[in-house]
Design a protein around this motif. Structure first.
Motif, short mmCIF file in Angstrom:
data_model
loop_
_atom_site.label_atom_id
_atom_site.label_comp_id
_atom_site.label_asym_id
_atom_site.label_seq_id
_atom_site.Cartn_x
_atom_site.Cartn_y
_atom_site.Cartn_z
N TYR A 33 0.85 -1.18 0.00
CA TYR A 33 0.00 0.00 0.00
C TYR A 33 0.88 1.24 0.00
O TYR A 33 1.94 1.25 0.64
N THR A 45 -3.43 3.21 -0.35
CA THR A 45 -3.92 2.78 -1.66
C THR A 45 -3.06 1.66 -2.22
O THR A 45 -1.85 1.63 -2.03
N THR A 50 -8.66 1.33 -1.71
CA THR A 50 -8.26 2.51 -0.96
C THR A 50 -8.85 2.42 0.42
O THR A 50 -10.03 2.11 0.58
#
Length: 101
Positions: A33, A45, A50
């Motif tokens: 992420y 994200t 997200t």
């Protein structure tokens, strides 16, 4: 003179914009992420997901709903419904100690 005014306006705009810090985090399941953090929220994200984390210890994953996040002795846990994500690192880059689980 116009160049000085333009430069002064650009500098003022940069000062008014919240500074964002970014880093890469790997979940315990191996998903990478990208974290972008402001003064009161953090956004994680990856290619298809997200995760939004707030200073009120709430979490939201569009398409999955809302939940909570907390720091634990094992890192950070995000729980939205029956879905959870665990990070060994402390997330987010927020100075919040009330979200200790």
């Amino acid at each position: 003179m116009q160049a000085i005014r333009t430069l002064a306006f650009a500098a003022a705009a940069l000062c008014a914009t919240p500074t964002l810090a970014e880093r890469a985090l790997v979940s315990d399941s191996g998903v990478v992420y990208a974290e972008s953090a402001g003064h009161s929220a953090s956004r994680l994200t990856t290619g298809n997901e997200t995760i939004y984390l707030t200073e009120a210890c709430t979490a939201e994953i569009p398409g999955r709903g809302q939940g909570m996040w907390s720091w634990t002795d094992r890192g950070t846990t995000v729980i939205v419904g029956s879905y959870s994500v665990q990070f060994s690192d402390n997330v987010p880059l927020l100075s919040l100690y009330r979200c200790v689980g």
